[in-house]
Design a protein around this motif. Sequence first.
Motif, PDB file in Angstrom:
ATOM      1  N   ILE A  29       0.820  -1.301   0.035  1.00  0.00           N
ATOM      2  CA  ILE A  29      -0.007  -0.005  -0.060  1.00  0.00           C
ATOM      3  C   ILE A  29       0.898   1.234   0.170  1.00  0.00           C
ATOM      4  CG2 ILE A  29      -1.910   1.207   1.175  1.00  0.00           C
ATOM      5  CD1 ILE A  29      -2.381  -1.569   2.536  1.00  0.00           C
ATOM      6  N   ILE A  30       0.700   2.080  -0.835  1.00  0.00           N
ATOM      7  CA  ILE A  30       1.352   3.241  -1.033  1.00  0.00           C
ATOM      8  C   ILE A  30       0.629   4.696  -0.894  1.00  0.00           C
ATOM      9  CG2 ILE A  30       2.916   4.578  -2.762  1.00  0.00           C
ATOM     10  CD1 ILE A  30       3.872   1.973  -3.760  1.00  0.00           C
ATOM     11  N   ILE A  31       0.874   5.387  -0.276  1.00  0.00           N
ATOM     12  CA  ILE A  31       0.266   6.723  -0.059  1.00  0.00           C
ATOM     13  C   ILE A  31       1.184   7.937  -0.505  1.00  0.00           C
ATOM     14  CG2 ILE A  31      -0.615   8.333   1.549  1.00  0.00           C
ATOM     15  CD1 ILE A  31      -1.041   5.801   3.491  1.00  0.00           C
ATOM     16  N   LYS A  41       1.371  -7.473  -9.315  1.00  0.00           N
ATOM     17  CA  LYS A  41       0.358  -8.257 -10.119  1.00  0.00           C
ATOM     18  C   LYS A  41      -0.663  -7.226 -10.460  1.00  0.00           C
ATOM     19  CE  LYS A  41      -2.963 -12.127  -9.722  1.00  0.00           C
ATOM     20  NZ  LYS A  41      -3.598 -13.021  -8.893  1.00  0.00           N
ATOM     21  N   ASN A  42      -1.519  -6.481  -9.847  1.00  0.00           N
ATOM     22  CA  ASN A  42      -2.420  -5.532 -10.234  1.00  0.00           C
ATOM     23  C   ASN A  42      -2.035  -4.145  -9.671  1.00  0.00           C
ATOM     24  OD1 ASN A  42      -4.305  -6.972 -11.866  1.00  0.00           O
ATOM     25  ND2 ASN A  42      -4.281  -8.231  -9.940  1.00  0.00           N
ATOM     26  N   ILE A  43      -2.304  -2.927 -10.209  1.00  0.00           N
ATOM     27  CA  ILE A  43      -2.372  -1.641  -9.557  1.00  0.00           C
ATOM     28  C   ILE A  43      -3.791  -0.986  -9.389  1.00  0.00           C
ATOM     29  CG2 ILE A  43      -1.205   0.682  -9.807  1.00  0.00           C
ATOM     30  CD1 ILE A  43       0.881  -0.590 -11.773  1.00  0.00           C
ATOM     31  N   ARG A  44      -3.726  -0.698  -8.285  1.00  0.00           N
ATOM     32  CA  ARG A  44      -5.294  -0.503  -7.951  1.00  0.00           C
ATOM     33  C   ARG A  44      -5.120   1.020  -7.300  1.00  0.00           C
ATOM     34  NH1 ARG A  44      -8.982  -4.547  -7.290  1.00  0.00           N
ATOM     35  NH2 ARG A  44      -8.104  -6.620  -7.351  1.00  0.00           N
ATOM     36  N   VAL A  45      -5.655   2.188  -7.892  1.00  0.00           N
ATOM     37  CA  VAL A  45      -5.560   3.392  -7.616  1.00  0.00           C
ATOM     38  C   VAL A  45      -6.704   4.134  -6.838  1.00  0.00           C
ATOM     39  CG1 VAL A  45      -4.871   5.798  -8.541  1.00  0.00           C
ATOM     40  CG2 VAL A  45      -3.748   3.859  -9.657  1.00  0.00           C
ATOM     41  N   ASP A  97      -0.660  -7.387  -5.343  1.00  0.00           N
ATOM     42  CA  ASP A  97      -1.229  -5.920  -5.547  1.00  0.00           C
ATOM     43  C   ASP A  97      -0.440  -4.784  -4.833  1.00  0.00           C
ATOM     44  OD1 ASP A  97      -2.915  -7.491  -7.606  1.00  0.00           O
ATOM     45  OD2 ASP A  97      -4.708  -6.756  -6.534  1.00  0.00           O
ATOM     46  N   ILE A  98      -0.569  -3.839  -5.774  1.00  0.00           N
ATOM     47  CA  ILE A  98      -0.176  -2.483  -5.264  1.00  0.00           C
ATOM     48  C   ILE A  98      -1.422  -1.678  -5.129  1.00  0.00           C
ATOM     49  CG2 ILE A  98       0.864  -0.159  -5.759  1.00  0.00           C
ATOM     50  CD1 ILE A  98       3.104  -1.331  -6.498  1.00  0.00           C
ATOM     51  N   ILE A  99      -1.942  -1.119  -3.907  1.00  0.00           N
ATOM     52  CA  ILE A  99      -2.892  -0.293  -3.692  1.00  0.00           C
ATOM     53  C   ILE A  99      -2.261   1.238  -3.594  1.00  0.00           C
ATOM     54  CG2 ILE A  99      -4.878   0.382  -2.242  1.00  0.00           C
ATOM     55  CD1 ILE A  99      -3.476  -3.053  -1.924  1.00  0.00           C
ATOM     56  N   PHE A 100      -2.615   1.921  -4.541  1.00  0.00           N
ATOM     57  CA  PHE A 100      -2.018   3.502  -4.423  1.00  0.00           C
ATOM     58  C   PHE A 100      -2.997   4.533  -3.957  1.00  0.00           C
ATOM     59  CE2 PHE A 100      -0.149   6.857  -7.537  1.00  0.00           C
ATOM     60  CZ  PHE A 100       0.217   7.604  -6.331  1.00  0.00           C
ATOM     61  N   VAL A 101      -2.849   4.826  -2.808  1.00  0.00           N
ATOM     62  CA  VAL A 101      -3.828   6.081  -2.388  1.00  0.00           C
ATOM     63  C   VAL A 101      -3.314   7.124  -2.702  1.00  0.00           C
ATOM     64  CG1 VAL A 101      -5.130   6.699  -0.373  1.00  0.00           C
ATOM     65  CG2 VAL A 101      -4.235   4.392  -0.486  1.00  0.00           C
ATOM     66  N   LEU A 115      -7.010  11.539   7.594  1.00  0.00           N
ATOM     67  CA  LEU A 115      -5.739  11.034   7.126  1.00  0.00           C
ATOM     68  C   LEU A 115      -5.519   9.597   6.458  1.00  0.00           C
ATOM     69  CD1 LEU A 115      -2.947  12.100   7.230  1.00  0.00           C
ATOM     70  CD2 LEU A 115      -2.423  10.952   9.404  1.00  0.00           C
ATOM     71  N   ASP A 116      -5.242   9.850   5.335  1.00  0.00           N
ATOM     72  CA  ASP A 116      -5.272   8.456   4.598  1.00  0.00           C
ATOM     73  C   ASP A 116      -4.538   7.375   5.288  1.00  0.00           C
ATOM     74  OD1 ASP A 116      -6.710   9.589   2.463  1.00  0.00           O
ATOM     75  OD2 ASP A 116      -4.996   9.947   1.096  1.00  0.00           O
ATOM     76  N   LYS A 117      -3.399   7.497   5.869  1.00  0.00           N
ATOM     77  CA  LYS A 117      -2.613   6.333   6.435  1.00  0.00           C
ATOM     78  C   LYS A 117      -3.200   5.883   7.676  1.00  0.00           C
ATOM     79  CE  LYS A 117       1.742   5.514   8.349  1.00  0.00           C
ATOM     80  NZ  LYS A 117       3.304   5.843   8.688  1.00  0.00           N
ATOM     81  N   ASP A 118      -4.197   6.961   8.600  1.00  0.00           N
ATOM     82  CA  ASP A 118      -4.967   6.127   9.602  1.00  0.00           C
ATOM     83  C   ASP A 118      -5.983   5.347   9.217  1.00  0.00           C
ATOM     84  OD1 ASP A 118      -3.363   7.757  11.441  1.00  0.00           O
ATOM     85  OD2 ASP A 118      -4.887   9.579  11.558  1.00  0.00           O
ATOM     86  N   VAL A 119      -6.651   5.776   7.823  1.00  0.00           N
ATOM     87  CA  VAL A 119      -7.792   5.149   7.282  1.00  0.00           C
ATOM     88  C   VAL A 119      -7.196   3.669   7.077  1.00  0.00           C
ATOM     89  CG1 VAL A 119      -9.440   4.468   5.477  1.00  0.00           C
ATOM     90  CG2 VAL A 119      -9.146   7.231   6.660  1.00  0.00           C
ATOM     91  N   VAL A 120      -6.155   3.641   6.362  1.00  0.00           N
ATOM     92  CA  VAL A 120      -5.365   2.315   5.794  1.00  0.00           C
ATOM     93  C   VAL A 120      -5.258   1.436   6.978  1.00  0.00           C
ATOM     94  CG1 VAL A 120      -3.393   1.184   5.083  1.00  0.00           C
ATOM     95  CG2 VAL A 120      -4.293   3.218   3.781  1.00  0.00           C
ATOM     96  N   ILE A 121      -4.590   1.877   8.231  1.00  0.00           N
ATOM     97  CA  ILE A 121      -4.259   1.215   9.468  1.00  0.00           C
ATOM     98  C   ILE A 121      -5.430   0.747  10.078  1.00  0.00           C
ATOM     99  CG2 ILE A 121      -3.237   1.430  11.905  1.00  0.00           C
ATOM    100  CD1 ILE A 121      -1.226   3.323  10.501  1.00  0.00           C
ATOM    101  N   ASP A 122      -6.431   1.527  10.186  1.00  0.00           N
ATOM    102  CA  ASP A 122      -7.822   1.012  10.796  1.00  0.00           C
ATOM    103  C   ASP A 122      -8.368  -0.352   9.878  1.00  0.00           C
ATOM    104  OD1 ASP A 122      -7.747   2.828  12.638  1.00  0.00           O
ATOM    105  OD2 ASP A 122      -8.969   4.161  11.581  1.00  0.00           O
ATOM    106  N   VAL A 123      -8.332  -0.003   8.367  1.00  0.00           N
ATOM    107  CA  VAL A 123      -8.793  -1.040   7.771  1.00  0.00           C
ATOM    108  C   VAL A 123      -8.072  -2.403   7.912  1.00  0.00           C
ATOM    109  CG1 VAL A 123      -8.996  -1.836   5.126  1.00  0.00           C
ATOM    110  CG2 VAL A 123      -9.863   0.444   5.919  1.00  0.00           C
TER     111      VAL A 123
END
Length: 462
Positions: A299-301, A322-326, A419-423, A443-451
């Motif tokens: 996961i990239i922010i 494998k896949n790039i999800r944006v 996969d890469i998830i690009f936020v 904050l995007d990073k906080d959302v990622v960590i919560d998920v």
Amino acid sequence: MKLSKLKEKLELKIGESRFRNLKKNFKNYKLQGKNLDLDKVKIIGITGSRGKSSTAFLVHKYLQLKGFKSILYSSISIDSPCSNIKKNSSCEIPINNETGLLNLLDEADCYKADYIIVEINESTISKGLVNDIPFDMRVLTNLNPKHNNEQYEEQEYVNLKKSFLKDVSSKEDCICVLGVQDYDKNLFNELFSINNCKKIFYSSEYIADVKNIDKSNINSLLVGLNSSLSGLDLEFIMDNKKYDLHTNLLMPHNSLNILGAITILNALGEYDHDLFKKYIKNVELPGRVEVIKANGRTIIIDLFLTPTLEILRKFKEKGEVKNIRVITGAIGTNFKTWNSKFKDEKFISTRSESRKFAMNIVNKFADYVYITQNDNAAENLEDICKELQSYLETNVISDIIYDRKAAIEKAIIDSEKGDIIFVSGRGNRKILCVSETKAELLLDKDVVIDVLDKLGWSKYGL
């Protein structure tokens, strides 16, 4: 002008700053007379089109590691013991007015700082806020005339950046550190003689060859670079000696940000390669290509779609992905406190063009895209999302999810191992403008960590 004199001048003009009320937290603070220690503080101003905030952050954190009291004022973070801005939260313009400059000087005074590292935005220069600052070092990371077309004409923008180097007092004992990236040989030659200060240049061997610049004029030269999903391996020559290092930071452009930081530290006499090598290996830049690895996903922010997305595609072509999800969105218009550049006719007239350009990047390099909110402000969020989707081609699978938290969560849940998830689009910006007058904290990073916590996935790199 000495820092103590500049502080007195600002106090006479706009009054003493709010930090007088915090004196109880600083037992050594002198309420009477001049604090001559303020004039011993070394102040480094860093400007450029890109990389200035990352370079400033890297220098600041290394100086702290060495035990120095360093204050950082940059868009990536305000790191000062007196600041009311939370560390690692973004700040659009670090010094926006004279009150902000006075606050910075008062903080340095209270803290008995050794260094001030400050990012210099073009608007800060245009307002004349840097005119009396006695910089010990002035840094230009790069200069791309097209960087801020929404606010400045190309020549106007270039002239502003050059003025930061040109308007140096003959009494100022200053070193200029210049990164050679975007500009051509003619501009390089102009910068070479733009003032009488000592000048130190850094660049890559490739750029020097392309720009036809004599490499003997480059003090720090990047001669080797390997980029992969595991990070960067660099080789550079400085003071006729070859060095190597590894960092988990992604993206090739970070190699020049790192080299710029090294060049600055070396000019200050503070560079220790063994210490820096350990420091840079696992360093993180808040909101700038932050990497979180979890359950086989990466996961990239990051703040910008490009060039990050293009480079991620290269990783895929090499079989690393494998896949790039944006996850992406677009800024709207007319939030009540926004800078006028987000409200003027020029910005509005180029809005659709910019959105189409962004989606063309997505068309080329992404496999899946989740279109969502990103400071829509007074503009209708549904209209923005549908406009963005209309620019996509059929080979890119797209989904409109208006709620940004939900979009990030769905992208992670949909993902497969490899996969890469690009936020993209916000970095470490926390304020989300959802109408003309209303903002929420996200904050995007906080959302990622919560998920990730919700899913129970193992997490690395947090």
